[in-house]
Design an enzyme around this catalytic site. Sequence first.
Site, PDB file in Angstrom:
ATOM      1  N   HIS A 171       3.477  -8.060  25.614  1.00  0.00           N
ATOM      2  CA  HIS A 171       2.685  -8.311  26.824  1.00  0.00           C
ATOM      3  C   HIS A 171       3.533  -8.153  28.084  1.00  0.00           C
ATOM      4  O   HIS A 171       3.089  -7.585  29.080  1.00  0.00           O
ATOM      5  CB  HIS A 171       2.125  -9.735  26.715  1.00  0.00           C
ATOM      6  CG  HIS A 171       1.222 -10.136  27.832  1.00  0.00           C
ATOM      7  ND1 HIS A 171       0.012  -9.532  28.083  1.00  0.00           N
ATOM      8  CD2 HIS A 171       1.352 -11.124  28.775  1.00  0.00           C
ATOM      9  CE1 HIS A 171      -0.578 -10.122  29.120  1.00  0.00           C
ATOM     10  NE2 HIS A 171       0.221 -11.087  29.546  1.00  0.00           N
ATOM     11  N   CYS A 187       4.603  -7.180   4.618  1.00  0.00           N
ATOM     12  CA  CYS A 187       4.384  -7.852   3.323  1.00  0.00           C
ATOM     13  C   CYS A 187       5.686  -8.406   2.752  1.00  0.00           C
ATOM     14  O   CYS A 187       5.741  -9.554   2.324  1.00  0.00           O
ATOM     15  CB  CYS A 187       3.743  -6.881   2.335  1.00  0.00           C
ATOM     16  SG  CYS A 187       2.188  -6.196   2.918  1.00  0.00           S
ATOM     17  N   CYS A 200      -6.716  -3.336  30.416  1.00  0.00           N
ATOM     18  CA  CYS A 200      -6.154  -4.287  29.451  1.00  0.00           C
ATOM     19  C   CYS A 200      -7.096  -4.520  28.266  1.00  0.00           C
ATOM     20  O   CYS A 200      -8.312  -4.621  28.422  1.00  0.00           O
ATOM     21  CB  CYS A 200      -5.885  -5.607  30.160  1.00  0.00           C
ATOM     22  SG  CYS A 200      -5.376  -6.917  29.044  1.00  0.00           S
ATOM     23  N   CYS A 226       0.844  -1.202   0.000  1.00  0.00           N
ATOM     24  CA  CYS A 226       0.000   0.000   0.000  1.00  0.00           C
ATOM     25  C   CYS A 226       0.873   1.243   0.000  1.00  0.00           C
ATOM     26  O   CYS A 226       0.371   2.351   0.148  1.00  0.00           O
ATOM     27  CB  CYS A 226      -0.907  -0.004   1.217  1.00  0.00           C
ATOM     28  SG  CYS A 226      -0.001   0.141   2.775  1.00  0.00           S
ATOM     29  N   CYS A 237       4.957   1.777   3.917  1.00  0.00           N
ATOM     30  CA  CYS A 237       6.305   1.800   4.499  1.00  0.00           C
ATOM     31  C   CYS A 237       7.112   2.976   3.971  1.00  0.00           C
ATOM     32  O   CYS A 237       7.791   3.674   4.735  1.00  0.00           O
ATOM     33  CB  CYS A 237       7.019   0.486   4.200  1.00  0.00           C
ATOM     34  SG  CYS A 237       6.285  -0.927   5.038  1.00  0.00           S
ATOM     35  N   CYS A 287       4.035  -4.341  28.683  1.00  0.00           N
ATOM     36  CA  CYS A 287       2.905  -3.462  28.387  1.00  0.00           C
ATOM     37  C   CYS A 287       2.572  -2.532  29.560  1.00  0.00           C
ATOM     38  O   CYS A 287       2.548  -2.963  30.715  1.00  0.00           O
ATOM     39  CB  CYS A 287       1.686  -4.316  28.061  1.00  0.00           C
ATOM     40  SG  CYS A 287       0.291  -3.325  27.541  1.00  0.00           S
ATOM     41  N   CYS A 344      -6.597  -8.023  21.770  1.00  0.00           N
ATOM     42  CA  CYS A 344      -5.151  -7.726  21.795  1.00  0.00           C
ATOM     43  C   CYS A 344      -4.328  -9.010  21.625  1.00  0.00           C
ATOM     44  O   CYS A 344      -4.552 -10.008  22.305  1.00  0.00           O
ATOM     45  CB  CYS A 344      -4.766  -7.041  23.095  1.00  0.00           C
ATOM     46  SG  CYS A 344      -3.035  -6.553  23.122  1.00  0.00           S
ATOM     47  N   CYS A 358       7.868  -1.662  20.227  1.00  0.00           N
ATOM     48  CA  CYS A 358       7.000  -0.494  20.002  1.00  0.00           C
ATOM     49  C   CYS A 358       6.688   0.223  21.314  1.00  0.00           C
ATOM     50  O   CYS A 358       6.560   1.447  21.343  1.00  0.00           O
ATOM     51  CB  CYS A 358       5.689  -0.916  19.337  1.00  0.00           C
ATOM     52  SG  CYS A 358       5.891  -1.649  17.714  1.00  0.00           S
ATOM     53  N   CYS A 366       3.557  -3.204  10.385  1.00  0.00           N
ATOM     54  CA  CYS A 366       2.740  -2.631   9.332  1.00  0.00           C
ATOM     55  C   CYS A 366       2.283  -1.236   9.752  1.00  0.00           C
ATOM     56  O   CYS A 366       1.358  -1.114  10.526  1.00  0.00           O
ATOM     57  CB  CYS A 366       1.533  -3.536   9.095  1.00  0.00           C
ATOM     58  SG  CYS A 366       0.499  -3.062   7.702  1.00  0.00           S
ATOM     59  N   CYS A 420       0.138   1.886  19.220  1.00  0.00           N
ATOM     60  CA  CYS A 420      -1.237   1.356  19.160  1.00  0.00           C
ATOM     61  C   CYS A 420      -1.890   1.284  20.534  1.00  0.00           C
ATOM     62  O   CYS A 420      -2.972   1.839  20.751  1.00  0.00           O
ATOM     63  CB  CYS A 420      -1.242  -0.021  18.500  1.00  0.00           C
ATOM     64  SG  CYS A 420      -0.648   0.008  16.798  1.00  0.00           S
ATOM     65  N   CYS A 464      -3.010  -4.492  20.193  1.00  0.00           N
ATOM     66  CA  CYS A 464      -1.873  -4.912  19.364  1.00  0.00           C
ATOM     67  C   CYS A 464      -2.353  -6.017  18.426  1.00  0.00           C
ATOM     68  O   CYS A 464      -3.045  -6.944  18.853  1.00  0.00           O
ATOM     69  CB  CYS A 464      -0.754  -5.421  20.268  1.00  0.00           C
ATOM     70  SG  CYS A 464       0.621  -6.177  19.371  1.00  0.00           S
ATOM     71  N   CYS A 523       1.589  -7.325  14.282  1.00  0.00           N
ATOM     72  CA  CYS A 523       2.047  -7.160  12.897  1.00  0.00           C
ATOM     73  C   CYS A 523       3.554  -7.386  12.764  1.00  0.00           C
ATOM     74  O   CYS A 523       4.082  -7.400  11.660  1.00  0.00           O
ATOM     75  CB  CYS A 523       1.650  -5.788  12.348  1.00  0.00           C
ATOM     76  SG  CYS A 523       2.373  -4.392  13.228  1.00  0.00           S
TER      77      CYS A 523
HETATM   78 FE1  SF4 Z   1      -1.138  -7.792  27.301  1.00  0.00          FE
HETATM   79 FE2  SF4 Z   1      -2.488  -6.545  25.354  1.00  0.00          FE
HETATM   80 FE3  SF4 Z   1      -3.365  -6.429  27.882  1.00  0.00          FE
HETATM   81 FE4  SF4 Z   1      -1.148  -5.127  27.149  1.00  0.00          FE
HETATM   82  S1  SF4 Z   1      -3.231  -4.685  26.452  1.00  0.00           S
HETATM   83  S2  SF4 Z   1      -1.443  -6.344  29.007  1.00  0.00           S
HETATM   84  S3  SF4 Z   1      -0.274  -6.561  25.632  1.00  0.00           S
HETATM   85  S4  SF4 Z   1      -3.177  -8.305  26.593  1.00  0.00           S
END
Ligand code: SF4
Length: 371
Positions: free
Chosen positions: A234, A154, A261, A58, A61, A237, A267, A276, A196, A288, A295, A298
Amino acid sequence: MDIFELRTPQLTRRDFLKVAGAAVALLGLSQALTPKMVKAIEASAGKPAVIWLEGQDCAGCVESFLNSLEPPATSLLLDSISLRYCETAMAGSGYQAEEILAQTVAEGGYILVIEGAIPLAEDGRYCTIGGRTFKDIVGECAANAAAIICVGSCATFGGIPRSGPTDAVGYLYRGTQLHHHYDYLGEKPVINLPTCPLHVERLVAVIVHYLTFGTVPDLDQFHRPTAFYGYNQHENCPRRAHFEAGKYVTDWGDPEQQGWCLYLKGCKGPWANQDCWKRLWNNRTNYCIDANIPCVACSEPEFYESVSPLYVRQFDTELPGIGRVDIDKVMATIGGVVAAGVGLDMVISKATGRWKGNEDKKTKQKAGKES
Ligand code: SF4
Protein backbone atom coordinates in the site's frame (compact mmCIF):
# COMPACT_ATOMS: atom_id res chain seq x y z
CA MET A 1 25.88 -42.26 -14.60
CA ASP A 2 23.27 -40.01 -13.03
CA ILE A 3 20.34 -40.57 -15.37
CA PHE A 4 18.39 -37.82 -13.68
CA GLU A 5 20.88 -35.13 -14.52
CA LEU A 6 19.16 -32.63 -16.77
CA ARG A 7 21.29 -30.86 -19.33
CA THR A 8 20.87 -27.42 -20.86
CA PRO A 9 23.39 -25.27 -22.74
CA GLN A 10 26.33 -24.24 -20.53
CA LEU A 11 26.27 -20.80 -19.02
CA THR A 12 28.71 -18.34 -20.52
CA ARG A 13 30.77 -15.96 -18.39
CA ARG A 14 28.42 -13.21 -19.56
CA ASP A 15 25.49 -15.23 -18.17
CA PHE A 16 27.30 -15.65 -14.85
CA LEU A 17 27.92 -11.90 -14.68
CA LYS A 18 24.30 -11.21 -15.47
CA VAL A 19 22.99 -13.58 -12.81
CA ALA A 20 25.46 -12.40 -10.17
CA GLY A 21 24.76 -8.73 -10.97
CA ALA A 22 21.02 -9.35 -10.72
CA ALA A 23 21.39 -11.19 -7.41
CA VAL A 24 23.47 -8.36 -5.96
CA ALA A 25 20.84 -5.83 -7.00
CA LEU A 26 17.95 -7.99 -5.77
CA LEU A 27 19.49 -8.32 -2.33
CA GLY A 28 20.40 -4.64 -2.10
CA LEU A 29 24.13 -5.45 -1.79
CA SER A 30 27.10 -3.47 -3.10
CA GLN A 31 27.90 -4.01 -6.80
CA ALA A 32 31.51 -4.50 -5.68
CA LEU A 33 30.44 -7.99 -4.59
CA THR A 34 29.53 -9.07 -8.13
CA PRO A 35 32.95 -10.66 -8.95
CA LYS A 36 32.85 -12.60 -5.68
CA MET A 37 29.42 -13.92 -6.56
CA VAL A 38 30.54 -14.88 -10.09
CA LYS A 39 33.42 -16.86 -8.57
CA ALA A 40 31.08 -18.59 -6.14
CA ILE A 41 28.62 -19.55 -8.88
CA GLU A 42 31.39 -20.83 -11.17
CA ALA A 43 33.05 -22.78 -8.36
CA SER A 44 29.76 -24.39 -7.46
CA ALA A 45 29.47 -26.35 -10.72
CA GLY A 46 27.81 -29.65 -9.86
CA LYS A 47 27.43 -28.64 -6.21
CA PRO A 48 25.60 -28.36 -3.98
CA ALA A 49 22.94 -30.93 -4.64
CA VAL A 50 19.35 -29.73 -4.57
CA ILE A 51 16.31 -31.78 -3.58
CA TRP A 52 12.99 -30.18 -4.60
CA LEU A 53 10.03 -31.80 -2.83
CA GLU A 54 6.36 -31.24 -3.68
CA GLY A 55 3.50 -31.94 -1.29
CA GLN A 56 0.01 -30.46 -1.18
CA ASP A 57 0.42 -28.01 -4.03
CA CYS A 58 -0.61 -27.17 -7.58
CA ALA A 59 3.01 -27.26 -8.90
CA GLY A 60 2.64 -23.55 -9.64
CA CYS A 61 5.95 -22.69 -7.98
CA VAL A 62 8.03 -25.15 -9.98
CA GLU A 63 6.15 -24.04 -13.11
CA SER A 64 6.97 -20.44 -12.27
CA PHE A 65 10.61 -21.44 -11.83
CA LEU A 66 10.81 -23.42 -15.08
CA ASN A 67 9.12 -20.65 -17.08
CA SER A 68 11.53 -17.97 -15.94
CA LEU A 69 13.57 -16.31 -18.66
CA GLU A 70 15.20 -13.51 -16.73
CA PRO A 71 17.40 -14.25 -14.90
CA PRO A 72 17.95 -17.59 -16.64
CA ALA A 73 17.16 -19.54 -13.49
CA THR A 74 16.78 -22.90 -15.17
CA SER A 75 20.20 -22.64 -16.80
CA LEU A 76 21.78 -21.47 -13.58
CA LEU A 77 20.37 -24.25 -11.47
CA LEU A 78 20.66 -27.05 -13.98
CA ASP A 79 24.24 -26.17 -14.93
CA SER A 80 25.75 -25.03 -11.66
CA ILE A 81 23.69 -27.03 -9.19
CA SER A 82 22.94 -30.71 -9.27
CA LEU A 83 19.16 -30.98 -9.20
CA ARG A 84 18.92 -34.53 -7.89
CA TYR A 85 15.22 -34.86 -7.30
CA CYS A 86 12.28 -32.81 -8.56
CA GLU A 87 9.10 -34.71 -9.38
CA THR A 88 7.88 -32.24 -12.00
CA ALA A 89 11.21 -31.71 -13.79
CA MET A 90 13.16 -34.98 -13.47
CA ALA A 91 13.24 -37.57 -16.22
CA GLY A 92 13.29 -40.56 -13.90
CA SER A 93 10.42 -42.04 -11.97
CA GLY A 94 9.46 -44.88 -9.65
CA TYR A 95 12.05 -46.87 -7.72
CA GLN A 96 15.01 -45.24 -9.52
CA ALA A 97 13.85 -41.77 -8.53
CA GLU A 98 13.33 -42.83 -4.93
CA GLU A 99 16.80 -44.44 -4.91
CA ILE A 100 18.43 -41.19 -6.02
CA LEU A 101 16.54 -39.34 -3.30
CA ALA A 102 17.73 -41.84 -0.67
CA GLN A 103 21.35 -41.61 -1.92
CA THR A 104 21.32 -37.82 -1.83
CA VAL A 105 19.84 -37.75 1.67
CA ALA A 106 22.52 -40.19 2.84
CA GLU A 107 25.26 -37.95 1.39
CA GLY A 108 23.81 -34.90 3.19
CA GLY A 109 24.79 -31.24 2.78
CA TYR A 110 22.25 -30.43 0.06
CA ILE A 111 19.82 -27.55 -0.31
CA LEU A 112 16.27 -28.71 0.35
CA VAL A 113 13.55 -26.82 -1.50
CA ILE A 114 10.04 -27.54 -0.22
CA GLU A 115 7.00 -26.70 -2.32
CA GLY A 116 3.48 -27.43 -1.07
CA ALA A 117 1.88 -27.75 2.32
CA ILE A 118 2.44 -30.65 4.71
CA PRO A 119 -0.76 -32.37 5.92
CA LEU A 120 -0.44 -33.52 9.52
CA ALA A 121 -3.97 -34.85 10.09
CA GLU A 122 -4.54 -38.62 10.25
CA ASP A 123 -0.81 -39.16 10.62
CA GLY A 124 -0.16 -37.47 7.26
CA ARG A 125 -2.04 -39.93 5.06
CA TYR A 126 -3.58 -37.16 2.90
CA CYS A 127 -0.34 -36.90 0.92
CA THR A 128 1.83 -39.94 0.26
CA ILE A 129 4.61 -40.42 -2.30
CA GLY A 130 6.25 -43.77 -2.98
CA GLY A 131 4.25 -45.29 -0.14
CA ARG A 132 5.50 -42.80 2.45
CA THR A 133 3.81 -39.75 3.88
CA PHE A 134 5.02 -36.34 2.75
CA LYS A 135 5.27 -35.41 6.42
CA ASP A 136 7.89 -38.14 6.96
CA ILE A 137 9.74 -37.47 3.68
CA VAL A 138 10.13 -33.80 4.61
CA GLY A 139 11.41 -34.77 8.06
CA GLU A 140 14.00 -37.18 6.64
CA CYS A 141 15.20 -34.76 3.97
CA ALA A 142 15.33 -31.82 6.39
CA ALA A 143 17.50 -33.75 8.86
CA ASN A 144 20.55 -33.89 6.55
CA ALA A 145 20.00 -30.66 4.59
CA ALA A 146 22.48 -27.78 4.81
CA ALA A 147 19.72 -25.24 4.28
CA ILE A 148 15.97 -25.37 3.75
CA ILE A 149 14.14 -23.04 1.39
CA CYS A 150 10.34 -23.12 1.51
CA VAL A 151 8.84 -21.74 -1.69
CA GLY A 152 5.32 -20.45 -2.18
CA SER A 153 2.52 -19.80 0.28
CA CYS A 154 1.74 -23.48 0.96
CA ALA A 155 5.20 -24.64 2.07
CA THR A 156 5.76 -21.51 4.14
CA PHE A 157 2.48 -21.05 6.05
CA GLY A 158 0.04 -23.70 4.80
CA GLY A 159 -1.49 -21.53 2.05
CA ILE A 160 -4.73 -22.65 0.41
CA PRO A 161 -4.55 -26.26 1.73
CA ARG A 162 -4.59 -24.87 5.29
CA SER A 163 -8.23 -23.93 4.81
CA GLY A 164 -9.11 -27.61 4.14
CA PRO A 165 -9.59 -30.54 6.53
CA THR A 166 -6.04 -32.01 6.37
CA ASP A 167 -4.39 -29.81 9.02
CA ALA A 168 -2.01 -28.57 6.32
CA VAL A 169 0.93 -26.54 7.57
CA GLY A 170 4.12 -24.97 6.28
CA TYR A 171 7.51 -26.37 7.32
CA LEU A 172 7.72 -24.09 10.36
CA TYR A 173 4.38 -22.31 10.53
CA ARG A 174 0.67 -22.98 10.72
CA GLY A 175 -0.40 -19.50 9.57
CA THR A 176 1.31 -17.08 11.95
CA GLN A 177 2.02 -19.72 14.60
CA LEU A 178 5.13 -21.91 14.88
CA HIS A 179 3.89 -25.52 15.05
CA HIS A 180 7.11 -27.25 16.22
CA HIS A 181 6.27 -30.49 14.41
CA TYR A 182 9.87 -30.87 13.23
CA ASP A 183 11.45 -29.73 16.50
CA TYR A 184 13.12 -26.84 14.73
CA LEU A 185 15.75 -25.41 17.04
CA GLY A 186 17.26 -22.90 14.65
CA GLU A 187 20.32 -25.04 14.04
CA LYS A 188 20.11 -24.71 10.26
CA PRO A 189 18.87 -21.90 8.04
CA VAL A 190 15.22 -22.00 7.00
CA ILE A 191 14.22 -19.36 4.47
CA ASN A 192 10.58 -18.69 3.62
CA LEU A 193 9.76 -17.31 0.17
CA PRO A 194 5.97 -16.97 0.15
CA THR A 195 3.65 -15.64 -2.57
CA CYS A 196 1.42 -17.71 -4.76
CA PRO A 197 3.32 -18.78 -6.78
CA LEU A 198 7.03 -18.31 -5.98
CA HIS A 199 8.84 -15.40 -7.63
CA VAL A 200 11.90 -17.12 -9.08
CA GLU A 201 14.21 -14.09 -8.75
CA ARG A 202 13.89 -14.35 -4.97
CA LEU A 203 14.92 -18.02 -5.02
CA VAL A 204 17.89 -17.41 -7.31
CA ALA A 205 19.11 -14.50 -5.20
CA VAL A 206 18.90 -16.53 -1.97
CA ILE A 207 20.80 -19.47 -3.50
CA VAL A 208 23.49 -17.19 -4.95
CA HIS A 209 23.83 -15.48 -1.55
CA TYR A 210 24.22 -18.87 0.11
CA LEU A 211 26.82 -20.03 -2.43
CA THR A 212 28.82 -16.82 -2.00
CA PHE A 213 28.74 -16.23 1.74
CA GLY A 214 27.61 -19.58 3.15
CA THR A 215 24.88 -17.69 5.00
CA VAL A 216 21.36 -16.48 4.31
CA PRO A 217 20.28 -12.84 3.94
CA ASP A 218 18.59 -10.97 6.81
CA LEU A 219 15.23 -12.51 7.67
CA ASP A 220 12.13 -11.06 9.32
CA GLN A 221 10.04 -12.65 12.11
CA PHE A 222 8.51 -15.10 9.61
CA HIS A 223 11.87 -16.15 8.12
CA ARG A 224 11.30 -14.03 5.00
CA PRO A 225 14.29 -12.12 3.55
CA THR A 226 13.77 -8.46 4.45
CA ALA A 227 15.25 -7.47 1.08
CA PHE A 228 12.07 -8.82 -0.56
CA TYR A 229 9.41 -8.66 2.15
CA GLY A 230 10.42 -5.50 3.99
CA TYR A 231 8.15 -3.21 1.97
CA ASN A 232 4.43 -2.54 2.28
CA GLN A 233 2.40 -2.81 -0.91
CA HIS A 234 0.00 0.00 0.00
CA GLU A 235 2.81 2.41 0.88
CA ASN A 236 4.42 1.86 -2.50
CA CYS A 237 1.39 1.36 -4.71
CA PRO A 238 1.18 3.18 -8.05
CA ARG A 239 -2.54 3.70 -7.26
CA ARG A 240 -1.88 5.29 -3.89
CA ALA A 241 -2.61 8.82 -5.12
CA HIS A 242 -6.10 7.68 -6.11
CA PHE A 243 -6.57 6.16 -2.67
CA GLU A 244 -5.63 9.50 -1.11
CA ALA A 245 -8.00 11.31 -3.46
CA GLY A 246 -10.88 8.97 -2.58
CA LYS A 247 -11.05 7.55 -6.10
CA TYR A 248 -11.98 3.86 -5.83
CA VAL A 249 -12.90 1.45 -8.60
CA THR A 250 -16.54 0.47 -8.12
CA ASP A 251 -17.49 -0.36 -11.72
CA TRP A 252 -15.03 -2.42 -13.81
CA GLY A 253 -16.85 -1.24 -16.95
CA ASP A 254 -16.33 2.48 -16.31
CA PRO A 255 -13.31 3.69 -18.35
CA GLU A 256 -12.99 6.75 -16.13
CA GLN A 257 -12.13 4.52 -13.18
CA GLN A 258 -9.20 2.88 -14.98
CA GLY A 259 -6.17 2.95 -12.66
CA TRP A 260 -8.11 3.99 -9.55
CA CYS A 261 -7.59 2.38 -6.16
CA LEU A 262 -8.82 -1.23 -5.81
CA TYR A 263 -9.56 -1.12 -2.08
CA LEU A 264 -13.33 -1.38 -2.53
CA LYS A 265 -12.78 -4.36 -4.85
CA GLY A 266 -11.09 -6.26 -2.03
CA CYS A 267 -7.46 -5.12 -2.26
CA LYS A 268 -5.46 -6.35 0.76
CA GLY A 269 -2.43 -4.21 -0.16
CA PRO A 270 -2.42 -2.37 3.19
CA TRP A 271 -1.62 -5.68 4.92
CA ALA A 272 0.78 -7.10 2.31
CA ASN A 273 4.54 -6.90 2.62
CA GLN A 274 6.50 -7.66 -0.54
CA ASP A 275 8.33 -5.97 -3.37
CA CYS A 276 6.08 -7.10 -6.24
CA TRP A 277 5.43 -3.43 -7.09
CA LYS A 278 9.08 -2.99 -8.11
CA ARG A 279 10.13 -6.58 -8.85
CA LEU A 280 7.18 -7.20 -11.20
CA TRP A 281 6.21 -10.61 -12.61
CA ASN A 282 6.04 -12.37 -15.97
CA ASN A 283 9.63 -11.52 -16.71
CA ARG A 284 9.20 -7.98 -15.42
CA THR A 285 6.07 -7.23 -17.42
CA ASN A 286 3.54 -6.38 -14.71
CA TYR A 287 2.02 -7.57 -11.45
CA CYS A 288 -1.46 -8.09 -10.00
CA ILE A 289 -2.34 -4.45 -9.34
CA ASP A 290 -0.98 -3.33 -12.73
CA ALA A 291 -3.25 -5.97 -14.28
CA ASN A 292 -6.33 -4.58 -12.44
CA ILE A 293 -6.32 -7.42 -9.90
CA PRO A 294 -6.56 -6.51 -6.21
CA CYS A 295 -3.60 -7.64 -4.09
CA VAL A 296 -4.62 -10.75 -2.12
CA ALA A 297 -1.72 -10.57 0.36
CA CYS A 298 -0.35 -13.97 -0.68
CA SER A 299 2.97 -12.96 0.90
CA GLU A 300 1.39 -13.08 4.36
CA PRO A 301 1.03 -16.02 6.77
CA GLU A 302 -2.74 -15.40 6.94
CA PHE A 303 -3.22 -16.21 3.24
CA TYR A 304 -5.57 -17.83 2.14
CA GLU A 305 -8.09 -18.45 4.88
CA SER A 306 -8.09 -15.01 6.46
CA VAL A 307 -8.17 -13.05 3.21
CA SER A 308 -10.93 -14.96 1.45
CA PRO A 309 -13.13 -14.19 -0.39
CA LEU A 310 -10.19 -12.71 -2.23
CA TYR A 311 -11.99 -10.04 -4.22
CA VAL A 312 -14.42 -8.87 -1.59
CA ARG A 313 -13.73 -6.00 0.76
CA GLN A 314 -13.56 -7.27 4.31
CA PHE A 315 -15.26 -4.79 6.55
CA ASP A 316 -14.23 -6.28 9.83
CA THR A 317 -10.70 -5.57 10.87
CA GLU A 318 -8.83 -5.60 14.13
CA LEU A 319 -7.23 -2.31 15.09
CA PRO A 320 -4.63 -2.43 17.88
CA GLY A 321 -5.92 -0.63 20.95
CA ILE A 322 -9.32 -0.08 19.34
CA GLY A 323 -10.61 -3.61 18.72
CA ARG A 324 -12.79 -4.91 15.93
CA VAL A 325 -14.06 -2.19 13.65
CA ASP A 326 -16.68 -2.20 10.92
CA ILE A 327 -15.10 0.00 8.27
CA ASP A 328 -18.52 0.67 6.71
CA LYS A 329 -19.65 2.23 9.97
CA VAL A 330 -16.42 4.16 10.27
CA MET A 331 -16.90 5.48 6.75
CA ALA A 332 -20.48 6.49 7.49
CA THR A 333 -19.40 8.26 10.67
CA ILE A 334 -16.45 10.11 9.25
CA GLY A 335 -18.46 10.94 6.13
CA GLY A 336 -16.87 13.67 4.05
CA VAL A 337 -13.40 13.10 5.42
CA VAL A 338 -13.50 9.48 4.31
CA ALA A 339 -14.89 10.51 0.97
CA ALA A 340 -11.59 12.32 0.49
CA GLY A 341 -9.76 9.14 1.40
CA VAL A 342 -8.08 10.72 4.40
CA GLY A 343 -10.19 9.13 7.15
CA LEU A 344 -9.99 5.69 5.61
CA ASP A 345 -6.25 6.05 5.21
CA MET A 346 -6.02 6.98 8.87
CA VAL A 347 -8.00 3.89 9.84
CA ILE A 348 -5.93 1.60 7.61
CA SER A 349 -2.60 3.07 8.61
CA LYS A 350 -3.46 2.27 12.23
CA ALA A 351 -4.05 -1.38 11.33
CA THR A 352 -0.46 -2.35 11.95
CA GLY A 353 -1.32 -5.56 13.81
CA ARG A 354 -1.70 -8.92 12.09
CA TRP A 355 -4.73 -9.26 9.85
CA LYS A 356 -7.47 -11.24 11.58
CA GLY A 357 -10.14 -10.88 8.88
CA ASN A 358 -12.18 -14.05 8.58
CA GLU A 359 -9.90 -16.28 10.61
CA ASP A 360 -11.83 -15.87 13.86
CA LYS A 361 -15.13 -16.27 12.04
CA LYS A 362 -13.99 -19.52 10.36
CA THR A 363 -12.47 -20.90 13.54
CA LYS A 364 -15.78 -20.28 15.30
CA GLN A 365 -17.66 -21.95 12.43
CA LYS A 366 -15.38 -25.01 12.65
CA ALA A 367 -15.78 -25.15 16.43
CA GLY A 368 -19.56 -24.91 16.01
CA LYS A 369 -19.57 -27.86 13.60
CA GLU A 370 -17.43 -29.98 15.89
CA SER A 371 -19.51 -29.35 19.03
FE1 SF4 B 1 -3.58 0.42 -1.45
FE2 SF4 B 1 -4.59 -1.59 -2.91
FE3 SF4 B 1 -5.41 0.92 -3.34
FE4 SF4 B 1 -2.94 0.16 -4.03
S1 SF4 B 1 -4.86 -0.58 -4.93
S2 SF4 B 1 -3.52 2.06 -3.00
S3 SF4 B 1 -2.45 -1.29 -2.36
S4 SF4 B 1 -5.68 -0.29 -1.42
